[in-house]
Design a protein around this motif. Sequence first.
Motif, PDB file in Angstrom:
ATOM      1  N   ARG A  94       2.840  -8.141   4.397  1.00  0.00           N
ATOM      2  CA  ARG A  94       2.075  -7.248   3.266  1.00  0.00           C
ATOM      3  C   ARG A  94       2.343  -7.688   1.857  1.00  0.00           C
ATOM      4  O   ARG A  94       1.644  -7.758   1.031  1.00  0.00           O
ATOM      5  N   ASP A  99      -1.672  -5.577  -0.428  1.00  0.00           N
ATOM      6  CA  ASP A  99      -2.267  -4.016   0.315  1.00  0.00           C
ATOM      7  C   ASP A  99      -3.691  -3.947   0.866  1.00  0.00           C
ATOM      8  O   ASP A  99      -3.615  -2.930   1.740  1.00  0.00           O
ATOM      9  N   TYR A 127       1.884  -0.468   7.721  1.00  0.00           N
ATOM     10  CA  TYR A 127       1.835  -1.983   7.368  1.00  0.00           C
ATOM     11  C   TYR A 127       0.687  -2.588   7.928  1.00  0.00           C
ATOM     12  O   TYR A 127       0.116  -3.603   7.734  1.00  0.00           O
TER      13      TYR A 127
END
Length: 217
Positions: A94, A99, A127
């Motif tokens: 990530r 994001d 995530y």
Amino acid sequence: MLTALLGGTFDPIHYGHLRPAISLASEVGLKQISLLPNHIPPHKPQPEASTEQRLAMLKLAIEDLPLFALDVRELLPKASTRPSFTIETLQAWRQENGDSEGLAFIMGQDSLLSLPTWNKWQTLLDYCHLLICRRPGYAKNTNNIELQQWIEVHNTSNAQDLHDSPHGYIFFAHTPLENISATEIRLNINNQASCENLLPAKVWHYIQQQELYCAKK
């Protein structure tokens, strides 16, 4: 683009890994699946093949399959001195990709039912999505109330949800039932039985060449 990670010891890689993943990619619209070999798996015995041998088998298995790529982050020196925790790998992915990128983590039903033993398992969906491949003999439901409620809250049967959000869903895939295990393959080889139909030919030839999984003389 929705990317997926498929972690494992891959000791050795076999059709039980590859065929369900290929079917899964078609079902949910995956453009790439990165195979993620573990260095020290916290929930499994240590690999019999060396890191170099497992990597060689992975490269041979996917060299004619453009769907697949290799992600060796858990084998890098800084990561290879302690167990590989999935949550840390997802956090790192990530951080590298931002994001808004779609990420899924592929696992079998057996692994899903064992999630309460994983490090920080309740935060995995912060995530990624979880793509669950069926496993012979494993039920969809669990007696663990906390895990069952978590699954029900996040479960979706709509593959489009996986593309509309970068993380947060659990999807049970209709993958083929491939009742093949690396343990079975290693045992068969140790007993001098052929496993040619259980894994790619190039991997089988490499195992024979390296005399992997044979009883030590």
